[in-house]
Design a protein around this motif. Sequence first.
Motif, PDB file in Angstrom:
ATOM      1  N   ASN A   1      24.758  28.582 -12.354  1.00 44.91           N
ATOM      2  CA  ASN A   1      23.628  29.520 -12.197  1.00 44.91           C
ATOM      3  C   ASN A   1      23.449  30.274 -13.499  1.00 44.91           C
ATOM      4  OD1 ASN A   1      24.020  30.824  -8.797  1.00 44.91           O
ATOM      5  ND2 ASN A   1      23.723  28.757  -9.523  1.00 44.91           N
ATOM      6  N   THR A   2      22.189  30.575 -13.846  1.00 46.54           N
ATOM      7  CA  THR A   2      21.948  31.351 -15.068  1.00 46.54           C
ATOM      8  C   THR A   2      21.247  32.660 -14.735  1.00 46.54           C
ATOM      9  OG1 THR A   2      19.708  30.633 -15.541  1.00 46.54           O
ATOM     10  CG2 THR A   2      21.468  29.137 -16.164  1.00 46.54           C
ATOM     11  N   GLY A   3      21.194  33.511 -15.762  1.00 43.69           N
ATOM     12  CA  GLY A   3      20.589  34.832 -15.584  1.00 43.69           C
ATOM     13  C   GLY A   3      19.112  34.778 -15.285  1.00 43.69           C
ATOM     14  N   ALA A   4      18.476  33.601 -15.540  1.00 40.55           N
ATOM     15  CA  ALA A   4      17.044  33.507 -15.236  1.00 40.55           C
ATOM     16  C   ALA A   4      16.847  32.933 -13.837  1.00 40.55           C
ATOM     17  CB  ALA A   4      16.345  32.637 -16.267  1.00 40.55           C
ATOM     18  N   LYS A   5      17.880  32.985 -13.013  1.00 38.65           N
ATOM     19  CA  LYS A   5      17.832  32.468 -11.653  1.00 38.65           C
ATOM     20  C   LYS A   5      17.518  30.973 -11.623  1.00 38.65           C
ATOM     21  CE  LYS A   5      17.204  36.755  -9.194  1.00 38.65           C
ATOM     22  NZ  LYS A   5      16.916  37.786 -10.079  1.00 38.65           N
ATOM     23  N   GLU A   6      18.119  30.247 -12.557  1.00 41.81           N
ATOM     24  CA  GLU A   6      17.968  28.785 -12.506  1.00 41.81           C
ATOM     25  C   GLU A   6      19.270  28.213 -11.957  1.00 41.81           C
ATOM     26  OE1 GLU A   6      16.107  28.304 -16.905  1.00 41.81           O
ATOM     27  OE2 GLU A   6      18.078  29.199 -16.672  1.00 41.81           O
ATOM     28  N   GLN A   7      19.153  27.051 -11.316  1.00 45.77           N
ATOM     29  CA  GLN A   7      20.332  26.364 -10.798  1.00 45.77           C
ATOM     30  C   GLN A   7      20.387  24.988 -11.470  1.00 45.77           C
ATOM     31  OE1 GLN A   7      20.077  25.323  -6.685  1.00 45.77           O
ATOM     32  NE2 GLN A   7      22.277  25.432  -6.348  1.00 45.77           N
ATOM     33  N   PHE A   8      21.532  24.642 -12.097  1.00 43.89           N
ATOM     34  CA  PHE A   8      21.672  23.347 -12.780  1.00 43.89           C
ATOM     35  C   PHE A   8      22.907  22.622 -12.268  1.00 43.89           C
ATOM     36  CE2 PHE A   8      19.473  25.834 -16.120  1.00 43.89           C
ATOM     37  CZ  PHE A   8      18.343  25.031 -16.235  1.00 43.89           C
ATOM     38  N   PHE A   9      22.911  21.279 -12.464  1.00 46.56           N
ATOM     39  CA  PHE A   9      24.082  20.481 -12.118  1.00 46.56           C
ATOM     40  C   PHE A   9      24.479  19.653 -13.325  1.00 46.56           C
ATOM     41  CE2 PHE A   9      21.675  21.310  -8.319  1.00 46.56           C
ATOM     42  CZ  PHE A   9      22.638  21.875  -7.503  1.00 46.56           C
ATOM     43  N   PHE A  10      25.763  19.591 -13.604  1.00 48.43           N
ATOM     44  CA  PHE A  10      26.260  18.792 -14.731  1.00 48.43           C
ATOM     45  C   PHE A  10      27.395  17.905 -14.239  1.00 48.43           C
ATOM     46  CE2 PHE A  10      24.600  22.682 -16.638  1.00 48.43           C
ATOM     47  CZ  PHE A  10      23.738  22.152 -17.588  1.00 48.43           C
ATOM     48  N   GLU A  11      27.502  16.769 -14.897  1.00 54.87           N
ATOM     49  CA  GLU A  11      28.573  15.853 -14.528  1.00 54.87           C
ATOM     50  C   GLU A  11      29.776  16.134 -15.434  1.00 54.87           C
ATOM     51  OE1 GLU A  11      28.107  11.343 -13.112  1.00 54.87           O
ATOM     52  OE2 GLU A  11      27.748  11.719 -15.212  1.00 54.87           O
ATOM     53  N   ALA A  12      30.957  16.141 -14.860  1.00 55.89           N
ATOM     54  CA  ALA A  12      32.157  16.335 -15.686  1.00 55.89           C
ATOM     55  C   ALA A  12      32.753  14.949 -15.957  1.00 55.89           C
ATOM     56  CB  ALA A  12      33.144  17.215 -14.937  1.00 55.89           C
ATOM     57  N   PRO A  13      33.526  14.770 -17.029  1.00 64.37           N
ATOM     58  CA  PRO A  13      33.846  15.770 -18.037  1.00 64.37           C
ATOM     59  C   PRO A  13      32.874  15.778 -19.217  1.00 64.37           C
ATOM     60  CG  PRO A  13      35.205  13.839 -18.340  1.00 64.37           C
ATOM     61  CD  PRO A  13      34.308  13.537 -17.184  1.00 64.37           C
TER      62      PRO A  13
END
Length: 1974
Positions: free
Chosen positions: A1148-1160
């Motif tokens: 989550n970011t301060g601009a109210k965005e939601q992101f998904f990332f693949e690890a690693p």
Amino acid sequence: MADRTAPNCHLRLEWVYGYRGHQCRNNLYYTAAKEIVYFVAGVGVVYNTREHKQKFYLGHNDDIISLALHPERVLVATGQVGKEPYICVWDSYTVQTVSILKDVHTHGIACLAFDLEGQCLVSVGLDSKNTICVWDWRRGKVLAVAPGHTDRIFDISWDLYQPSKLVSCGVKHIKFWSLCGNALTPKRGVFGKTGDLQTILCLACAKDEVTYSGALNGDIYVWKGVNLMRTVQGAHGSGIFSMNACEEGFATGGRDGCVRLWDLNFKPITVIDLRETDQGYKVARGENSRGLSVRSVCWQGDHILVGTQDSEIFEVVVHDRNKPFLIMQGHCEGELWALAVHPTKPLAMTGSDDRSVRIWSLIDHALIARCNMEEPIRCAAVSTDGIHLALGMKDGSFTVLRVRDMTEVVHIKDRKEAIHELKYSPDGTHLAVGSNDNSVDIYGVVQRYKKVGECIGSTSFITHMDWSTDSKYLQTNDGSGRRLFYRMPSGKEVTNREELKLVQWASWTCVLGPEVNGIWLKYSDINDINSVDANFNDQVLVTADDYGLVKLLRYPCVKKGAKFKKYLGHSAHITNARWSHDYQWVITIGGADHSVFQWKFVPERKAKEVLHIAPQETLADSNSEESDSDQSDVPEMDSEIEQETQLTYRRQVYKEDLPQLKEQCKEKHRVTAMKKRERAPGSGVKLHFIHGYRGYDCRSNLFYTQTGEIVYHVAAVGVVYNRQQNTQRFYMGHDDDILCLAIHPLKDFVATGQVGRDSSIHIWNTETLKPMSVLKGFHQLGVCTLDFSADGKRLASVGLDENHTVVLWDWRKGEKLSTMRGSKDKIFAVKINPYLPDKLITAGVKHMKFWHKAGGGLIGRKGSMGKTETMMCAVYGWSEEMVFSGTCTGDICIWRDMFLMKTVKAHDGPVFSMHTLEKGFVTGGKDGIVALWDDTFERCLKTYAIKRAVLAPGSKGLLLEDNPSIRAISLGHGHILVGTKNGEILEVDKSGPITLLVQGHMEGEVWGLATHPHLPLCATVSNDKTLRIWDLSPSHCMLAVRKLRKGGRCCCFSPDGKALAVGLNDGSFLIVNADTLEDLVSFHHRKDIISDIRFSPGAGKYLAVASGDTFVDIYNVMSSKRVGVCKGCLNYITHLDWDKRGKLLQVNTGAKEQFFFEAPRGKRQTIPATEVEKIDWSTWTCVLGPSVEGIWPVISEVTEVTTACLSNDRKVLATGDDLGYVKLFRYPVKGKHAKFKRYVAHSTHVTNVRWTHDDSLLVTVGGGDTCLMIWAHEPDSHREFKLGDSEESDIESEDDGGYDSDVTRENEITYTIKALSTSMRPMTGVKPHLQLKEPSVDERPPVSRALPLPEKLQTNNVGKKKRPIEDLVLDLVFGYRGNDCRNNVHYLNDGADIIYHTASVGIVLNLTTSCQSFYVEHSDDILCLTINQHPKFPNVVATGQVGDTGDMSATSPSIHVWDAMTKQTLSVLRCFHSGGVCSVSFSATGKLLLSVGLDAKHTVTIWKWQEGAKIASRIAHSQRIFVAEFRPDSDTHFVSVGIKHVRFWTLAGRALLSKKGVLSSIEDARMQTMLSVAFGANNLTFTGTISGDVCVWKEHILVRIVAKAHTGPVFTMYTTLRDGLIVTGGKERPSKEGGALKLWDQELKRCRAFRLETGQIIDCVRSVCRGKGKILVGTRNAEIIEVGEKNAACNILVNGHMDGPIWGLGTHPSRDVFLSAAEDGTVRLWDIPEKKMLNKVNLGHPTRTISYSPEGDMVAIGMKNGEFIILLVASLKIWGKKRDRRSPIQDIRFSPNSRYLAVGSTESAVDFYDLTLGPQLNRINCCRDIPSFVMQMDFSADSTYIQVSTGAYKRLVYEVPSGKHITDQSHIDKITWATWTSVLGDEVIGIWSRNTDKADVTCACVSHSGLNIVIGDDFGMVKLFDFPCPEKFAKHKRFLGHSAHLTNIRFTNGDRFVVSAGGDDRSLFVWRCVHTPH
């Protein structure tokens, strides 16, 4: 380097010349000591004429304009002008303040008066409403306030012969006031025919309700009651300004210059004409003056004091009255600018715009010479030899006089504009004259003032000039702020500054120049200093400015903003200041106040000797507070104190504003609210333990309680800590940071003060944790320090507002006793004197003040020490005058009274806390040392250093550093308790070992929080640069701590719990060993803060590190390498979570965005919302996404959800937000605005929340409050609800339990105020009294030879001698207000009487005699009624009425408390419930009264009704509240019910605390509209709802629902006090089982139903009351019924029309019965002697008019639908009916010969029917061309004419039966009428009053004798006039009682009674006629 302190010498006021006579009156009196008291400028003067001495009262800070003398003639009250003016009551003997009255008036205080006992003082303000205020002046308390008048009030006086009565007078009015309760009710004086309506200037009260008043035209008006009785004409030639009553009689003084004495009956005794005196200013002036004018007189024994307009005071001895003695004089008219001092003698010369020049002797304090000039004088100078006096005039000329005999030497006019400054040269040869023409002229003295030079360098007017000692140079200042130099005498400007370097100036009176830079404030460029004068001898400078301040500064003062001493006295601008020739005195003169002040100069050496003299008390300190130059004289401030003074505690959003914000937001979100919202979770949490103590900015906030527990505060929680069990209990009443704590001397209660916009102080019990009292309303921003008095009754508090207001409270009552501005700088400590609770001290930044209480104010004096240091703490010693204070430099100052005796060095660095012991003191300082002292601070007995080495083994934590700064210290139980700046609480044993009890983080925000994966531990990391590990198991201690290089923001345990990762503020992070906290690895890859850090689940292979610069770095933990970076976020990262597999990151970011990332690797993924939910997340701490949508509140614009955490069982989501709320939601939280449970403990933002591994605890950290809070999780079980449980969520469900027409009507009704009502019929045209009369064609000559006109009216009782009617007395009222009021019928006297109300009348009905008696004091409709059930107050009733705005005027809503038997008013409570009072209830002891308003905010208020004092008031609900009732056993608990509202209230002191009803304990319970309330034992409450259910509450929790107690709304419930049975009444169809009335047992389990035999289809009960074996019921249909409990028999006691208006009224021609017909479709027959309804006929249609036939055998009824019906009276059979019209029939009449029937309708027609033709009723004719609808009709006596009054204000006459219009006026004048009911026509023009612009006279009826007419109008008044009344605005009597709109009025046969019918009130009033005796 010049000394920058204020000078050590000072000034003392020695004499004031003058008296304020202009614009003031009645301001001159003899005191008991035969001294004279008066005022001038801002000074009260007490003048002893025998010794020729003056004393001064200097407590005001602006012009005094009013003065009153206490009846004992020692105390004086004075009132001043100003933005926040106040009144001082002071002692004329000691000139010390006794009381200060403030905070009510604005602009100024125009008049003052004491009552006979001297207990009360009344004041009148100068504001636009001329507010009148009555004070209990000793306590500084307001008793009553009311708007006085729309125009100026000149005088006010108490009636000395009747208690609680006052009289005020002023511009064109006089008012007679009565004081009852808190209400001042005026009656206007009626001038009538006796005198002209004019301005009344002064008054005096005499015996027997007689008032004497002086009028503007010189007459004396004598009043009896409110009526003008007689006038004494020409008592004075013009306005009478002053009237003074004494034992011998009255003295009056007028503008004509005479004083007259009158005896006690106002017969003249003698006259004193002051115009004939040979003394005084006016005499010398000769012809061109406006004559001497007396402004004030005082007659005492054989002496009379007279004050004149011209600032003169005369004393006259009565037996020698032609020799007035002039005892004081001063300048008058215009401004006073000219001042000069004699060069060799103690003389001062002044000259003014009054054209006089005066010479004053400074030694004899007297005027020794006066001379009048032709022009106003603006400046003066005396030649160096003292022979010549030069005067500069306003017209540009100047005159020189000889001082010796005031003869003229020369008069020269060279300039057009005013001369503002002139000065002789030191050698006496030249005179320099500076004018407003921008030039200075130089004249030669020896050459007979020949002009020898001219200086023309200035571009603006000349303001100041000074000569050099050698007379060769002149310096000038001008209006543009330039300083120029000229050579003398030529006047050439000097441009080369070099030659001026050595010039010595003979005098320095210039305001510009380096030597006087210091007189100007640092940053101002305004020229508000009018005059300066330097005293070269003593090196002091005196300045005079526009603000009335005289200042002393050092000379020279080079730097701007020099320190000074200031002196008040002059009120506005001081125009000039000069030293006397020998520097003994300073003379200052006031511009507008015309006064000359003479100050004695006390040089430095003398100043030391006068120390022991008590300093003259003033409100403003002489040691200036404003002088604010760089504090060279104050040492550098300690860094800690510096930090603390910077703290403001301001909030973006205050919690108290949330309700309004919610309302605004709700409007926007109406749509979403309709959707089904997610339920609140079943489980809850409860606060268990807090790690933290607020030490970093608070002091002395830690104490032992009575039981040995420890009380302190942190965040918004008061904590009581038990050190034996290591447990904590919490006081949760605050909603924001607590800043201070004080303990009661008995150590069982504490007081805590918090931050807030209107911040509150709570006093609470440390055992029960319940609030005893809450104090609010005086401190903005916050409360910073508190102290209890030694007797525990008082509490002192100091606010954080910019004036640091000090308030002294009576805390149990919640009353403020006194307040005053404390200081501009921060105050750290307040202490009440333990021996004299009226005295207190405050200590703070550069501040030490000694206060004493004076009425509603406090008077403060600064402690006298050289330079005031910053004081951190203070205590009283072993006697009342000893005070000890700790400074910021480590000294202890020892004070006696206010004088510093000595200082003792105690600590290195500030002394933060000190405490008094039995035999000594204990102190604690920044150096970390605790010191014990003996009782004189001579010896230090012992010191304890706080060190790690001496920490005892049982400590609950670790000391962070040695010698922490000590902020709080206290003793008890053999130990010393110490609180430190680092948030530790330590217990020091007398023998040395130290135990650490509680600790928390230090100052700085705490953000990082992590719970251990399998142990009860957690880690926190904070901006205080520490990482700490806490034990969550019962031992509650800090296990380990490590210091970090930088502050940290986040932390996380590895899955195995062995490692701990910590993210720091500088972009680095480290991984440490979780046990030892030693570094394993650290990285520094980013610049910005690390905001979140997470190990991947499972083996913890990866570590994700999120930073403020928008990246997430992924590290491999084993290889310690960065393996991936997640890019693509646009804003700083706030939260991150792993999925269970360790493959996916959610960000989550301060601009109210939601992101998904693949690890690693960190590749970005897009995942549809539906899939996100299916992913199995390892943790959930994110705040975005559909599964948590509902956690965002309605007001998300102002608040952020900062943190969230899902429990491990995935059921409950905990969140923390910016407002300090911890909330629990049911997961998943879908849909907007889910319901929740909410907990307040943190003060500002909650930065992090985490569940422990087994969900047993919730751990939260607060940002600013540095706290770690541990909450115990209580899973779903229907447990008993505990106190401190969550509040319910905010938006109520939209459905409120159904719809009911009666409820809706009651909710939406707006009550009309009678005084504002408008006409009820749609009238058109010009009102009768405004129509111009057309002259008739043949105006008959005055002596008429024609036949006398026939009678206007056929009189029916001719045989008897006709007697006019002189009065009407209310005899009977048929009606009861049941359709929109409830709970308003009660038994009195054990069921012998009942009480109820209708219209504005309270009715007591005796059930045996059927007699009614009435309470008629209400001015408008009564809406509610209750009786006092306490045996101490038998038959005490309270009724509340409709009202206009709550401005406390007579039309404001009010509550009357009265005795039902005697009808005496006991108290009137005017209130701010604009709209009206809709519910009243007495408390259990009967002393308190609760009221609810109809105002938009629906306020609830609690009163002490006997005193008329408002105790508490609070906005209760956004929608209508119907009822609020006290619990029958309580004075502090009550319940309110209304639209979707039930609240449980507690009164604590003056605060109202409330809890909403909690419904969640019962599945699917909804908040419905609640209508009624009843009570049971053990805190049970029953509320009746709109749906017919009854809710049962325990405390504030819903425990049971009695479904369908009634089938319709439950409108009323009654709790029987003797047996606890409950009666309910509702709306229900009568049936076999059910009824609208039920009697229940105490638990509302079983009931018995009663049927009301009313014959209605639906019964609707609105009021119930239970007596002995009987139940009293009031219904919506205006019946009152008594039901027997045993036999269920119904007895109808009262009947009335159910719906109005009642339009038709017909009186029987020969019997005392009458008929009424109303909108409810019924016709009712009423019997006056039997006092009851005989019959009613329901016609099924609304009826409009009704009339008896002349014999009384038939009745005609006109209907609203155009039909009319004729009934036979005997059988009530219909004889005939007809419908020829389609609109309402307005009037129907039988002709006197019974042949015709006339029917008038709204269709502008009158139809005639011939009754002899039988019942088919065919129309035989009609009257046409009627201009508007028909109102009333009357037949002539011979049945041949009919008069018709119409809606166009026209009266027409027609012939019967032809319908021909008759226009010939002379013909009409001869007709004799059978009846007269018309409101129009020349004969009745006098019935129309002046104020009928919007409203009308609606009905009228002339008596059968033809001598009187009664009328009814839209204001609800019945008026009685003589008939005929052709003169406009005829005299009449008024009778009140009805609501707005009377519809009809009739005399009964024989003029025995008048019956009036009400429109709005649906009531019939029967008035008995009182005839004049023969």
